[in-house]
Write an enzyme that holds these catalytic residues in place. Sequence first.
Site, PDB file in Angstrom:
ATOM      1  N   LYS A 170       0.852  -1.186   0.000  1.00 48.35           N
ATOM      2  CA  LYS A 170       0.000   0.000   0.000  1.00 48.35           C
ATOM      3  C   LYS A 170       0.890   1.238   0.000  1.00 48.35           C
ATOM      4  O   LYS A 170       1.453   1.609   1.028  1.00 48.35           O
ATOM      5  CB  LYS A 170      -0.919   0.067   1.222  1.00 48.35           C
ATOM      6  CG  LYS A 170      -1.952   1.218   1.108  1.00 48.35           C
ATOM      7  CD  LYS A 170      -2.436   1.742   2.437  1.00 48.35           C
ATOM      8  CE  LYS A 170      -1.599   2.863   2.977  1.00 48.35           C
ATOM      9  NZ  LYS A 170      -1.632   4.105   2.145  1.00 48.35           N
ATOM     10  N   GLY A 201      -4.806   3.049  -1.552  1.00 45.14           N
ATOM     11  CA  GLY A 201      -5.794   3.410  -0.547  1.00 45.14           C
ATOM     12  C   GLY A 201      -5.203   4.256   0.554  1.00 45.14           C
ATOM     13  O   GLY A 201      -4.010   4.591   0.545  1.00 45.14           O
ATOM     14  N   GLY A 203      -4.951   5.170   4.949  1.00 41.68           N
ATOM     15  CA  GLY A 203      -4.679   4.429   6.170  1.00 41.68           C
ATOM     16  C   GLY A 203      -5.896   3.760   6.768  1.00 41.68           C
ATOM     17  O   GLY A 203      -5.874   2.556   7.046  1.00 41.68           O
ATOM     18  N   PRO A 204      -6.997   4.511   6.985  1.00 42.22           N
ATOM     19  CA  PRO A 204      -8.184   3.893   7.580  1.00 42.22           C
ATOM     20  C   PRO A 204      -8.793   2.786   6.727  1.00 42.22           C
ATOM     21  O   PRO A 204      -9.278   1.788   7.263  1.00 42.22           O
ATOM     22  CB  PRO A 204      -9.151   5.078   7.727  1.00 42.22           C
ATOM     23  CG  PRO A 204      -8.281   6.283   7.781  1.00 42.22           C
ATOM     24  CD  PRO A 204      -7.121   5.981   6.884  1.00 42.22           C
ATOM     25  N   VAL A 206      -7.278   0.922   4.052  1.00 46.16           N
ATOM     26  CA  VAL A 206      -6.419  -0.188   3.643  1.00 46.16           C
ATOM     27  C   VAL A 206      -5.343  -0.488   4.691  1.00 46.16           C
ATOM     28  O   VAL A 206      -5.116  -1.640   5.045  1.00 46.16           O
ATOM     29  CB  VAL A 206      -5.763   0.106   2.272  1.00 46.16           C
ATOM     30  CG1 VAL A 206      -4.761  -0.974   1.905  1.00 46.16           C
ATOM     31  CG2 VAL A 206      -6.843   0.218   1.195  1.00 46.16           C
ATOM     32  N   GLY A 207      -4.673   0.551   5.190  1.00 40.40           N
ATOM     33  CA  GLY A 207      -3.597   0.337   6.151  1.00 40.40           C
ATOM     34  C   GLY A 207      -4.061  -0.395   7.400  1.00 40.40           C
ATOM     35  O   GLY A 207      -3.394  -1.331   7.869  1.00 40.40           O
ATOM     36  N   GLU A 245      10.045   2.210  10.483  1.00 40.30           N
ATOM     37  CA  GLU A 245      10.993   3.326  10.364  1.00 40.30           C
ATOM     38  C   GLU A 245      10.162   4.588  10.451  1.00 40.30           C
ATOM     39  O   GLU A 245       9.369   4.882   9.557  1.00 40.30           O
ATOM     40  CB  GLU A 245      11.759   3.222   9.039  1.00 40.30           C
ATOM     41  CG  GLU A 245      12.933   4.175   8.964  1.00 40.30           C
ATOM     42  CD  GLU A 245      12.630   5.384   8.101  1.00 40.30           C
ATOM     43  OE1 GLU A 245      12.373   6.461   8.678  1.00 40.30           O
ATOM     44  OE2 GLU A 245      12.652   5.259   6.871  1.00 40.30           O
ATOM     45  N   CYS A 279      12.935  11.879   6.738  1.00 39.60           N
ATOM     46  CA  CYS A 279      12.875  11.543   8.155  1.00 39.60           C
ATOM     47  C   CYS A 279      14.247  11.605   8.815  1.00 39.60           C
ATOM     48  O   CYS A 279      14.357  11.821  10.017  1.00 39.60           O
ATOM     49  CB  CYS A 279      12.253  10.173   8.348  1.00 39.60           C
ATOM     50  SG  CYS A 279      12.968   8.909   7.288  1.00 39.60           S
ATOM     51  N   GLU A 378       9.250  17.044  14.899  1.00 40.31           N
ATOM     52  CA  GLU A 378       9.591  16.857  13.493  1.00 40.31           C
ATOM     53  C   GLU A 378       8.730  17.777  12.625  1.00 40.31           C
ATOM     54  O   GLU A 378       7.505  17.655  12.593  1.00 40.31           O
ATOM     55  CB  GLU A 378       9.383  15.402  13.083  1.00 40.31           C
ATOM     56  CG  GLU A 378       9.864  15.114  11.682  1.00 40.31           C
ATOM     57  CD  GLU A 378       9.750  13.648  11.308  1.00 40.31           C
ATOM     58  OE1 GLU A 378      10.682  13.123  10.677  1.00 40.31           O
ATOM     59  OE2 GLU A 378       8.716  13.033  11.646  1.00 40.31           O
TER      60      GLU A 378
END
Length: 474
Positions: A170, A201, A203-204, A206-207, A245, A279, A378
């Site tokens: 994903k 997709g 996060g809500p 598919v993740g 990560e 990151c 961050e």
Amino acid sequence: MREYLKFYIDGEWVDPVTPRQLEVQNPATEETCGRISLGSAADVDKAVAAARRAFATWSRTTPGERLEVLQAMHAEYKKRYADLAAAVTEEMGAPAALSSGAQVGMGLGHLASAIEILKSFQFEEQRGDFLVRHEPIGVCGLITPWNWPLNQIAVKVFPALAVGCTMVLKPSEIAPFSAQIFAEILQAAGVPHGVFNLVQGDGPGVGAAMSSHPDIDMISFTGSTRAGVDIARNAAPTVKRVSQELGGKSPNIILDDAQMAANVGAGVTMMMMNSGQSCSAPSRMLVPAARMAEAVEAARAATAAVTVGDPNGNVANGPVVSKVQFDKIQGYIQKGVDEGAKLVAGGLGRPEGLTKGYYVRPTVFAEVSNDMAVAREEIFGPVLTMLGYDDIDHAIEIANDTDYGLAGYVSGADADRCLDVARRIRAGMININGAFNMNAPFGGYKTSGNGREWGQFGFHEYLEVKSIVSPRPA
């Protein structure tokens, strides 16, 4: 206008179970540049079932058979190199030179690395009267971000394929185009049906379905610490492996020597690359307090050289990826001003002459204390904070005073001194004087995650360890 409305499942391009579309925005123009379908738990179920079926045979292939597939992928990737670069520039705003350089090049480099490692990787090792086997963990759910889209796909897909895993990918719905082309590359290379599957997709939708799925054996996630915590919670009931990560607020210790000003300039350039959307970006620059004024002038000069504009032109920085990201960065710049940090360069708003697109002024704050939000949180944009230190012990104390631990940087003329400082920084990867190696393990301490990617360490993330103990001969 790109339209990627099908998912790649079990070797075929298929329609989503429930049609739902998302418009994708070009951050340089703020205009719609394509549409994708958004998947659901039902699409994840189909993809996982295909991966589970394929695992029965792919996991039993020989390293030589998998090597042939990886080599075919390498040839197809090179054929689509320009297409990938154009997609990255359009979907997330990376300048053309960066897209055709590091953005796409890192993916090809990680593939070449996986090929070389697989040629000699030892999947079995006899130790006295027991045998140690390294076996593929199973079906992997891979969730990748938008900032280095191909690099992050590469460091998950290639080692997982190399060791015999099957997978569902994903990618980020914000930057989905390059992932779609990536799937076309694997299809053209003849990756067996079901071994690699792609479901677009959010996060809500598919993740979450992937991270909680009982038939997914491992989740590998790159993204924010907040999202990583949610994924770990969702994965806990099925006791699957979770490799993450996550975020970073990496220190860059500039040693007090004759090269200080030049190293400050190099640190600024490194920080601003990819519009600060990395990151591992060296976002906290630590300089000798007694030479802060000199360091500020060097930082100001280096920042002035960072050109910002149309990513299809000859510029160092394009836009940041979205309005959400632009607004977040603007909020942090305002917060830095409100906290009393000294604005050395940049500031609020777009660079002069740019009235459209999510362009951010490369910004530097000096006289920052490590308790300020701009030093601790961050920002994920082209915003550098400069902090003064009294001596090396003080520098290391500041460097390690963070919730994160993804990366660290040391710059100085004395190699032994740099190495000594690097050993004391609590972070997963330390870069000395710009050195870089794609086979060095990459990953974080503390809230920057767990597990390691890149090189041989990336292979081990996708392997289980089995011991077979045999009785000694009489």
